[in-house]
Design a protein around this motif. Structure first.
Motif, short mmCIF file in Angstrom:
data_model
loop_
_atom_site.label_atom_id
_atom_site.label_comp_id
_atom_site.label_asym_id
_atom_site.label_seq_id
_atom_site.Cartn_x
_atom_site.Cartn_y
_atom_site.Cartn_z
N ALA A 6 0.83 -1.20 0.00
CA ALA A 6 0.00 0.00 0.00
C ALA A 6 0.86 1.25 0.00
N GLY A 7 2.01 1.15 -0.65
CA GLY A 7 2.87 2.32 -0.82
C GLY A 7 2.35 3.16 -1.98
N PRO A 8 3.15 4.05 -2.50
CA PRO A 8 2.69 4.92 -3.59
C PRO A 8 2.15 4.17 -4.81
N VAL A 9 2.86 3.14 -5.24
CA VAL A 9 2.40 2.38 -6.41
C VAL A 9 1.14 1.58 -6.07
N GLY A 10 1.11 0.98 -4.89
CA GLY A 10 -0.07 0.22 -4.47
C GLY A 10 -1.30 1.10 -4.36
N LEU A 11 -1.14 2.31 -3.85
CA LEU A 11 -2.28 3.24 -3.75
C LEU A 11 -2.75 3.68 -5.13
N LEU A 12 -1.81 3.85 -6.03
CA LEU A 12 -2.19 4.19 -7.40
C LEU A 12 -3.01 3.05 -8.01
N CYS A 13 -2.61 1.82 -7.73
CA CYS A 13 -3.37 0.66 -8.23
C CYS A 13 -4.77 0.62 -7.62
N VAL A 14 -4.90 0.95 -6.35
CA VAL A 14 -6.21 1.01 -5.70
C VAL A 14 -7.08 2.06 -6.40
N MET A 15 -6.52 3.24 -6.63
CA MET A 15 -7.29 4.30 -7.28
C MET A 15 -7.68 3.91 -8.70
N TRP A 16 -6.75 3.26 -9.43
CA TRP A 16 -7.04 2.84 -10.80
C TRP A 16 -8.14 1.78 -10.82
N ALA A 17 -8.05 0.81 -9.92
CA ALA A 17 -9.06 -0.24 -9.86
C ALA A 17 -10.43 0.36 -9.54
N LYS A 18 -10.45 1.32 -8.63
CA LYS A 18 -11.71 1.99 -8.29
C LYS A 18 -12.25 2.74 -9.51
N TYR A 19 -11.39 3.45 -10.19
CA TYR A 19 -11.77 4.21 -11.39
C TYR A 19 -12.34 3.28 -12.46
N ARG A 20 -11.74 2.09 -12.60
CA ARG A 20 -12.16 1.14 -13.62
C ARG A 20 -13.38 0.31 -13.20
N GLY A 21 -13.90 0.56 -11.98
CA GLY A 21 -15.14 -0.07 -11.56
C GLY A 21 -15.02 -1.38 -10.82
N ALA A 22 -13.87 -1.67 -10.24
CA ALA A 22 -13.72 -2.91 -9.46
C ALA A 22 -14.73 -2.92 -8.32
N LYS A 23 -15.36 -4.07 -8.12
CA LYS A 23 -16.35 -4.19 -7.05
C LYS A 23 -15.70 -4.25 -5.68
N ARG A 24 -14.62 -5.01 -5.58
CA ARG A 24 -13.89 -5.12 -4.32
C ARG A 24 -12.41 -4.99 -4.60
N ILE A 25 -11.74 -4.23 -3.74
CA ILE A 25 -10.31 -4.00 -3.88
C ILE A 25 -9.67 -4.36 -2.54
N PHE A 26 -8.64 -5.19 -2.58
CA PHE A 26 -7.94 -5.60 -1.38
C PHE A 26 -6.51 -5.12 -1.46
N SER A 27 -5.99 -4.62 -0.34
CA SER A 27 -4.62 -4.14 -0.27
C SER A 27 -3.98 -4.72 0.98
N ILE A 28 -2.78 -5.29 0.84
CA ILE A 28 -2.08 -5.82 2.01
C ILE A 28 -0.78 -5.06 2.23
N ASP A 29 -0.46 -4.89 3.50
CA ASP A 29 0.77 -4.21 3.89
C ASP A 29 0.93 -4.46 5.39
N CYS A 30 2.01 -3.95 5.97
CA CYS A 30 2.21 -4.07 7.41
C CYS A 30 2.38 -2.70 8.07
N VAL A 31 2.28 -1.64 7.30
CA VAL A 31 2.45 -0.28 7.82
C VAL A 31 1.06 0.33 8.01
N GLU A 32 0.73 0.62 9.26
CA GLU A 32 -0.61 1.11 9.60
C GLU A 32 -1.02 2.35 8.81
#
Length: 70
Positions: A6-32
């Protein structure tokens, strides 16, 4: 959509998936802070330092991960 990290690239992927209409998006990391940011962007988060990722995903998506390759 499943994203590792969920670093910069991971957050960009989350935003892109949301923009493209993904129903569910999961992100894993260990940094709160990163997990909180991913969650604020609409991702469901998993802290891999506290939870088993495969078991958690199997619970969240029953019947969809019979042979996960995480």
């Amino acid at each position: 959509v499943f994203g590792r990290g969920a670093g910069p690239v991971g957050l960009l992927c989350v935003m892109w998936a949301k923009y493209r209409g993904a129903k569910r998006i999961f992100s894993i990391d260990c940094v709160e802070e990163r997990l909180a940011k991913a969650q604020s962007q609409g991702a469901e988060t998993i802290d891999f330092s506290k939870d088993n990722v495969v078991e958690t995903m199997q619970k969240l998506l029953p019947g969809h991960l019979s042979s996960p390759s995480l």
